[in-house]
Design a protein around this motif. Structure first.
Motif, PDB file in Angstrom:
ATOM      1  N   ALA A 598       0.843  -1.196   0.000  1.00  0.00           N
ATOM      2  CA  ALA A 598       0.000   0.000   0.000  1.00  0.00           C
ATOM      3  C   ALA A 598       0.880   1.248   0.000  1.00  0.00           C
ATOM      4  O   ALA A 598       2.016   1.227   0.479  1.00  0.00           O
ATOM      5  CB  ALA A 598      -0.915  -0.008   1.229  1.00  0.00           C
ATOM      6  N   ASP A 599       0.364   2.308  -0.540  1.00  0.00           N
ATOM      7  CA  ASP A 599       1.073   3.589  -0.594  1.00  0.00           C
ATOM      8  C   ASP A 599       0.929   4.298   0.745  1.00  0.00           C
ATOM      9  O   ASP A 599      -0.150   4.774   1.082  1.00  0.00           O
ATOM     10  CB  ASP A 599       0.491   4.445  -1.717  1.00  0.00           C
ATOM     11  CG  ASP A 599       1.194   5.788  -1.832  1.00  0.00           C
ATOM     12  OD1 ASP A 599       2.203   5.969  -1.146  1.00  0.00           O
ATOM     13  OD2 ASP A 599       0.705   6.627  -2.629  1.00  0.00           O
ATOM     14  N   ASP A 600       2.004   4.336   1.514  1.00  0.00           N
ATOM     15  CA  ASP A 600       1.952   5.008   2.824  1.00  0.00           C
ATOM     16  C   ASP A 600       2.840   6.244   2.858  1.00  0.00           C
ATOM     17  O   ASP A 600       2.999   6.870   3.900  1.00  0.00           O
ATOM     18  CB  ASP A 600       2.368   4.054   3.948  1.00  0.00           C
ATOM     19  CG  ASP A 600       3.789   3.524   3.757  1.00  0.00           C
ATOM     20  OD1 ASP A 600       4.432   3.935   2.758  1.00  0.00           O
ATOM     21  OD2 ASP A 600       4.248   2.734   4.590  1.00  0.00           O
ATOM     22  N   LEU A 642       6.645  20.118 -12.226  1.00  0.00           N
ATOM     23  CA  LEU A 642       6.833  18.687 -12.506  1.00  0.00           C
ATOM     24  C   LEU A 642       7.824  18.112 -11.509  1.00  0.00           C
ATOM     25  O   LEU A 642       8.829  18.757 -11.163  1.00  0.00           O
ATOM     26  CB  LEU A 642       7.370  18.464 -13.921  1.00  0.00           C
ATOM     27  CG  LEU A 642       6.463  18.798 -15.113  1.00  0.00           C
ATOM     28  CD1 LEU A 642       6.463  20.297 -15.406  1.00  0.00           C
ATOM     29  CD2 LEU A 642       6.946  18.020 -16.347  1.00  0.00           C
ATOM     30  N   LEU A 643       7.564  16.893 -11.063  1.00  0.00           N
ATOM     31  CA  LEU A 643       8.469  16.158 -10.186  1.00  0.00           C
ATOM     32  C   LEU A 643       8.973  14.949 -10.949  1.00  0.00           C
ATOM     33  O   LEU A 643       8.197  14.041 -11.286  1.00  0.00           O
ATOM     34  CB  LEU A 643       7.749  15.728  -8.903  1.00  0.00           C
ATOM     35  CG  LEU A 643       8.536  14.820  -7.949  1.00  0.00           C
ATOM     36  CD1 LEU A 643       9.809  15.514  -7.463  1.00  0.00           C
ATOM     37  CD2 LEU A 643       7.670  14.409  -6.763  1.00  0.00           C
ATOM     38  N   LEU A 644      10.280  14.944 -11.266  1.00  0.00           N
ATOM     39  CA  LEU A 644      10.911  13.817 -11.951  1.00  0.00           C
ATOM     40  C   LEU A 644      11.967  13.247 -11.025  1.00  0.00           C
ATOM     41  O   LEU A 644      12.956  13.904 -10.725  1.00  0.00           O
ATOM     42  CB  LEU A 644      11.549  14.262 -13.271  1.00  0.00           C
ATOM     43  CG  LEU A 644      10.623  14.944 -14.294  1.00  0.00           C
ATOM     44  CD1 LEU A 644      11.399  15.261 -15.561  1.00  0.00           C
ATOM     45  CD2 LEU A 644       9.405  14.083 -14.605  1.00  0.00           C
ATOM     46  N   SER A 645      11.744  12.024 -10.550  1.00  0.00           N
ATOM     47  CA  SER A 645      12.643  11.439  -9.555  1.00  0.00           C
ATOM     48  C   SER A 645      13.167  10.094 -10.024  1.00  0.00           C
ATOM     49  O   SER A 645      12.464   9.324 -10.687  1.00  0.00           O
ATOM     50  CB  SER A 645      11.898  11.272  -8.223  1.00  0.00           C
ATOM     51  OG  SER A 645      12.696  10.606  -7.292  1.00  0.00           O
ATOM     52  N   ALA A 653       4.891   9.421  -5.481  1.00  0.00           N
ATOM     53  CA  ALA A 653       3.480   9.758  -5.659  1.00  0.00           C
ATOM     54  C   ALA A 653       2.940  10.497  -4.445  1.00  0.00           C
ATOM     55  O   ALA A 653       2.167  11.457  -4.567  1.00  0.00           O
ATOM     56  CB  ALA A 653       2.674   8.490  -5.920  1.00  0.00           C
ATOM     57  N   TRP A 654       3.324  10.031  -3.269  1.00  0.00           N
ATOM     58  CA  TRP A 654       2.844  10.682  -2.041  1.00  0.00           C
ATOM     59  C   TRP A 654       3.321  12.128  -1.978  1.00  0.00           C
ATOM     60  O   TRP A 654       2.557  13.045  -1.658  1.00  0.00           O
ATOM     61  CB  TRP A 654       3.362   9.901  -0.835  1.00  0.00           C
ATOM     62  CG  TRP A 654       3.036  10.551   0.487  1.00  0.00           C
ATOM     63  CD1 TRP A 654       1.857  10.467   1.168  1.00  0.00           C
ATOM     64  CD2 TRP A 654       3.897  11.380   1.259  1.00  0.00           C
ATOM     65  NE1 TRP A 654       1.923  11.200   2.320  1.00  0.00           N
ATOM     66  CE2 TRP A 654       3.173  11.777   2.416  1.00  0.00           C
ATOM     67  CE3 TRP A 654       5.207  11.830   1.106  1.00  0.00           C
ATOM     68  CZ2 TRP A 654       3.705  12.585   3.392  1.00  0.00           C
ATOM     69  CZ3 TRP A 654       5.746  12.632   2.080  1.00  0.00           C
ATOM     70  CH2 TRP A 654       5.005  13.017   3.207  1.00  0.00           C
ATOM     71  N   LEU A 655       4.616  12.354  -2.308  1.00  0.00           N
ATOM     72  CA  LEU A 655       5.176  13.692  -2.260  1.00  0.00           C
ATOM     73  C   LEU A 655       4.517  14.606  -3.293  1.00  0.00           C
ATOM     74  O   LEU A 655       4.216  15.771  -3.015  1.00  0.00           O
ATOM     75  CB  LEU A 655       6.691  13.623  -2.510  1.00  0.00           C
ATOM     76  CG  LEU A 655       7.492  14.896  -2.264  1.00  0.00           C
ATOM     77  CD1 LEU A 655       7.443  15.270  -0.798  1.00  0.00           C
ATOM     78  CD2 LEU A 655       8.933  14.704  -2.700  1.00  0.00           C
ATOM     79  N   ALA A 656       4.265  14.069  -4.482  1.00  0.00           N
ATOM     80  CA  ALA A 656       3.612  14.857  -5.529  1.00  0.00           C
ATOM     81  C   ALA A 656       2.226  15.295  -5.084  1.00  0.00           C
ATOM     82  O   ALA A 656       1.779  16.417  -5.371  1.00  0.00           O
ATOM     83  CB  ALA A 656       3.526  14.050  -6.817  1.00  0.00           C
ATOM     84  N   LEU A 659       2.532  18.130  -2.312  1.00  0.00           N
ATOM     85  CA  LEU A 659       2.961  19.439  -2.809  1.00  0.00           C
ATOM     86  C   LEU A 659       2.152  19.901  -4.019  1.00  0.00           C
ATOM     87  O   LEU A 659       2.446  20.958  -4.585  1.00  0.00           O
ATOM     88  CB  LEU A 659       4.461  19.390  -3.176  1.00  0.00           C
ATOM     89  CG  LEU A 659       5.410  19.024  -2.027  1.00  0.00           C
ATOM     90  CD1 LEU A 659       6.848  19.061  -2.507  1.00  0.00           C
ATOM     91  CD2 LEU A 659       5.231  19.964  -0.852  1.00  0.00           C
ATOM     92  N   HIS A 660       1.167  19.101  -4.423  1.00  0.00           N
ATOM     93  CA  HIS A 660       0.249  19.481  -5.505  1.00  0.00           C
ATOM     94  C   HIS A 660       0.980  19.724  -6.830  1.00  0.00           C
ATOM     95  O   HIS A 660       0.736  20.716  -7.520  1.00  0.00           O
ATOM     96  CB  HIS A 660      -0.559  20.721  -5.116  1.00  0.00           C
ATOM     97  CG  HIS A 660      -1.280  20.591  -3.802  1.00  0.00           C
ATOM     98  ND1 HIS A 660      -2.313  19.701  -3.598  1.00  0.00           N
ATOM     99  CD2 HIS A 660      -1.080  21.229  -2.616  1.00  0.00           C
ATOM    100  CE1 HIS A 660      -2.742  19.803  -2.354  1.00  0.00           C
ATOM    101  NE2 HIS A 660      -2.007  20.711  -1.722  1.00  0.00           N
ATOM    102  N   PHE A 661       1.865  18.807  -7.175  1.00  0.00           N
ATOM    103  CA  PHE A 661       2.555  18.909  -8.466  1.00  0.00           C
ATOM    104  C   PHE A 661       1.567  18.671  -9.604  1.00  0.00           C
ATOM    105  O   PHE A 661       0.638  17.859  -9.491  1.00  0.00           O
ATOM    106  CB  PHE A 661       3.706  17.903  -8.544  1.00  0.00           C
ATOM    107  CG  PHE A 661       5.000  18.409  -7.978  1.00  0.00           C
ATOM    108  CD1 PHE A 661       5.865  19.135  -8.765  1.00  0.00           C
ATOM    109  CD2 PHE A 661       5.333  18.162  -6.656  1.00  0.00           C
ATOM    110  CE1 PHE A 661       7.059  19.599  -8.260  1.00  0.00           C
ATOM    111  CE2 PHE A 661       6.520  18.632  -6.137  1.00  0.00           C
ATOM    112  CZ  PHE A 661       7.389  19.358  -6.937  1.00  0.00           C
TER     113      PHE A 661
END
Length: 813
Positions: A598-600, A642-645, A653-656, A659-661
């Motif tokens: 799961a995405d935590d 844009l967030l490119l990691s 995904a959680w960070l995006a 921060l509303h990317f």
């Protein structure tokens, strides 16, 4: 030897003043050759020569051979760097005062065989020359500049400041003479003008005129020399600068007055000559003084010497150039750290606002690094030198700043070209005005022509752009953002997309173990020991979280184990043997390809043995405090984010989401990021990249505008347009705000320059502006441009001054 040259003992010249600071005192020299030789001696760290010698040196010959010393690699390497078989040398140029001076040097050296490129920074008085040692000698470059009438010496910040101070002293002497003569001549002029209306006998009129001639002659012969020299240089190079019309006006007024005095008929304008010269010199003096003050506050000046610790525990004062990496030095409270070094004993509060833009001192202890130019506040520090003086962080910042100032935006090039044509237009207007008023009585044709010559100011137009850019770069430097490419301040207006890296940019880049979820009966200490052993050889930020000291900081105690047969899988994990068994640690895809989680919002590292899950390590990389604010501020400007990691964890995904990317992509390689930038640019987007890793370097270079974080790799910082000196993301918004302010001030300056010249020139041609007011207006127009540009840096200067006061208070001064 009193009254003689400190270097060679020869008598000092009656005219001209040459000196050099040696052992903290100003030493008089007889000629530029002795100054050059002495600078080489001091620059090579041979300061003891003057204390140990038993007789003066021979006087070096005048001429080109004075510069032959700079052909020695041991000498020119001190102020030069090598790249691709070419050498790039930085030279300090004296007596430059307008764009025509920079143009003349660039074009003269540009015609020399072997000189590949030449860029002159008028504001700093510096030239950067790229030359081929197989074709040209550096002494020839020095000699070419010297023959143009400019002082030249190897560049150093301290030497440049001293050169500027000497220029100011020379200007002050000329200004003082012109001022005293002007006051006397104005009193005489009142008597002569009154005599024209009330009557005056011929002998008295003749006496007053000859007295005025005696006062005005030194003004022409001495005070006006900077204008004559500048005009002559311009004429020889077929370049018309502002000094040409000024010199014509001074000479014409003086010669006309001389003729009237000798013949005993006609008008004299000696008071006009002195006023011309005084107001123009005053303007130049104020501009130079403002520049000197800005240079003094731009960077902390390093001490000339340092206390080296000897084996017996005693101290020995040595020149900075004599220090080598590994030497141990001591810095007392209140002193400036002279070199980049590591603390080996002691602790103190250290103020390093020159690098971070943060004025509050920070506590430094054993093992911490301190940078050259930092201020030691309240404790003695024993340091081990980490790098030579020329390789310090401060020197690297200076080089980047110099590079930024040498990058001339297209609008600056256009202004310089227009100023040359404008001067020619002024000469035409002056001749036309003289002819018109000679035919149509009403105004003095001669005085009107003089006013036209003096009132115009092409310098205001030439100064409008570089002064605005220089002030903005200086202000950002104080705030902790180092602009390496001045054109970026103009390009920021067109940014449509911004791309962020994740780890180390939006996050701290130091993942921390938060919890262990065991899926076996193996005890926690052994699981940690296995993980630590497997990750020992990896330099990945996640692997560093399993270092024994980092685990201890997080409150965990691992067992001591050893791993063998390690195999590192880039971007996936590590595989190896521990106590004869095969383990894997890393991403879910690497360890358990078929598992789902799961995405935590956390980073999860898996440990498996023979495909069986043993434990999950939950890590978290703290979000930088100002990350949300920085992204939101950019979005409020209409910029898509844009967030490119390169991270393939769920945290991307959680960070995006946090921060509303507008867009995000995980598991991006450097090639993927580069492809996305080029895709956006092909669609017409203007892209800004913010990153910190080595793999971000090609992406940083490809973006239209690039920003490197403080912790970025050297390669990334060298490719970036802006290098942050601290990891405060709010500095990105500061750069945008300062760029907006700079563009506003630039438009104001250009508008003022055009408005002034567009109104003053016709008014003077119509006979509405007297010559003295023309000189005052011309001087004021340049000052208005410079002072308006300095508003960009005023707030930061006040903050720096307040920080200096706090330092003095904390030091008990």
């Amino acid at each position: 030897m009193m009254g003689g040259c400190y270097h060679c003992g020869e008598p000092l010249p009656a005219k001209g003043h040459y000196s050099l600071i040696i052992d903290g005192q100003e030493r008089a020299m007889c000629c530029p050759a002795c100054v050059a030789v002495s600078e080489t001696i001091l620059g090579a760290g041979l300061d003891d020569y003057y204390r140990l010698r038993d007789q003066q040196a021979s006087r070096p010959n005048d001429g080109a051979e004075d510069f032959l010393q700079y052909d020695s690699p041991a000498v020119f390497q001190q102020f030069s760097s090598s790249r691709n078989g070419l050498w790039q040398s930085q030279l300090s140029i004296g007596d430059m005062h307008c764009a025509a001076c920079a143009w003349l040097i660039e074009h003269r050296l540009g015609m020399m065989d072997g000189v590949r490129s030449i860029r002159v920074n008028l504001q700093r008085g510096m030239a950067t020359v790229e030359w081929d040692p197989a074709t040209v000698k550096l002494s020839a470059v020095f000699d070419a500049i010297y023959r143009l009438g400019y002082g030249v010496q190897p560049w150093s910040a301290e030497g440049h400041l001293e050169q500027m101070r000497e220029q100011q002293r020379g200007l002050l002497r000329r200004l003082g003479l012109a001022g005293v003569a002007m006051m006397q001549l104005m009193m005489v002029a009142v008597a002569l003008y009154a005599g024209d209306f009330q009557g005056i006998d011929d002998d008295t009129r003749s006496l007053l005129r000859w007295f005025s001639l005696a006062l005005a002659t030194p003004v022409i012969a001495y005070s006006s020399q900077p204008f004559f020299k500048g005009a002559w240089r311009g004429l020889r190079s077929r370049r018309l600068g502002m000094d040409v019309p000024v010199s014509l006006a001074l000479i014409a007024a003086y010669l006309a007055s001389l003729q009237a005095t000798v013949r005993g008929e006609g008008h004299v304008y000696f008071d006009t000559v002195s006023m011309f010269c005084f107001f123009l010199l005053l303007s130049r003096f104020i501009q130079n003084n403002l520049q000197l003050r800005r240079e003094q506050t731009m960077r902390p000046l390093l001490p000339m010497t340092a206390r080296k610790l000897l084996a017996d525990g005693s101290n020995q004062w040595l020149a900075l150039s004599a220090l080598e990496p590994g030497d141990e030095i001591v810095v007392q409270p209140g002193e400036v750290v002279p070199v980049d070094a590591t603390i080996i004993a002691g602790s103190s509060s250290v103020e390093d606002s020159a690098f971070t833009g943060e004025f509050m001192p920070k506590r430094k202890a054993v093992g911490d690094m301190v940078l050259a130019g930092s201020h030691n506040i309240d404790g003695s520090l024993y340091l081990r030198v980490g790098a030579e003086v020329g390789q310090s962080r401060l020197s690297q910042i200076d080089q980047l700043l110099d590079s930024a100032r040498l990058n001339r935006p297209p609008i600056a090039e256009l202004a310089d070209r227009l100023s040359g044509y404008f001067t020619l237009f002024v000469l035409f207007c002056s001749g036309a005005a003289f002819f018109f008023w000679s035919v149509h009585p009403g105004h003095s044709a001669f005085l009107t022509a003089l006013a036209v010559l003096v009132v115009s100011c092409p310098c205001a137009l030439s100064l409008a752009t570089p002064s605005s850019y220089a002030a903005a770069i200086s202000a950002l430097r104080r705030r902790g953002a180092l602009v390496a490419n001045a054109a970026v301040l103009e390009n920021l207006e067109h940014i449509s997309h911004v791309i962020f890296d994740k780890t180390g940019t939006l996050t701290e880049g130091r993942p921390r173990l938060m919890a262990i979820e065991r899926d076996s009966e193996i005890e926690e200490a052994r699981l940690l020991g296995i993980a630590s052993a497997l990750e020992l050889e990896s330099s990945h930020p996640i692997a560093q979280a399993f270092a024994r000291d980092r685990l201890a900081d997080a409150g965990f105690t691992p067992m001591t184990l050893h791993a063998s047969n390690l195999e590192l899988r880039a971007g996936e994990g590590v595989e190896g043997d521990v106590d004869g068994q095969r383990y894997r640690i890393g991403s879910r895809r690497f360890c358990l390809p078929d598992a789902t989680e799961a995405d935590d919002g956390n980073m999860t590292v898996y440990l498996v043995r023979d495909g069986v899950l043993l434990a999950r390590f939950v890590l978290q990389d703290s979000l930088r405090e100002e990350a949300k604010q920085a992204v939101s501020a950019l979005q409020s400007r209409g910029i898509r984010s844009l967030l490119l990691s390169g991270d393939d964890s769920d945290q991307v995904a959680w960070l995006a989401g946090q921060l509303h990317f507008d867009e995000y992509r995980a598991a991006c390689s450097a090639a993927d990021k580069l492809a996305r930038i080029r895709e956006l640019q092909a669609q017409g987007a203007t892209v800004m990249m913010v990153g910190d890793g080595v793999n971000d370097a090609p992406v940083i270079a490809a973006a239209n505008v690039s920003i490197a974080m403080a912790a970025a790799s050297d390669l990334t910082r060298s490719c970036a347009d802006v290098a942050l000196l601290s990891n405060r993301l709010s500095l990105i918004e500061t750069v945008f705000e300062k760029a907006v302010q700079m563009r506003r001030v630039l438009r104001q300056n250009i508008f003022w320059a055009l408005l002034y010249n567009g109104t003053a020139l016709p008014a003077a041609a119509m006979g509405l502006v007297p010559p003295w007011l023309a000189a005052l207006g011309m001087s004021a127009s340049s000052l208005v441009v410079v002072l308006n540009a300095l508003r960009l840096d005023r707030r930061e200067q006040r903050a720096a001054h307040q920080a200096e006061v706090r330092k003095l208070e904390e030091a008990g001064v």
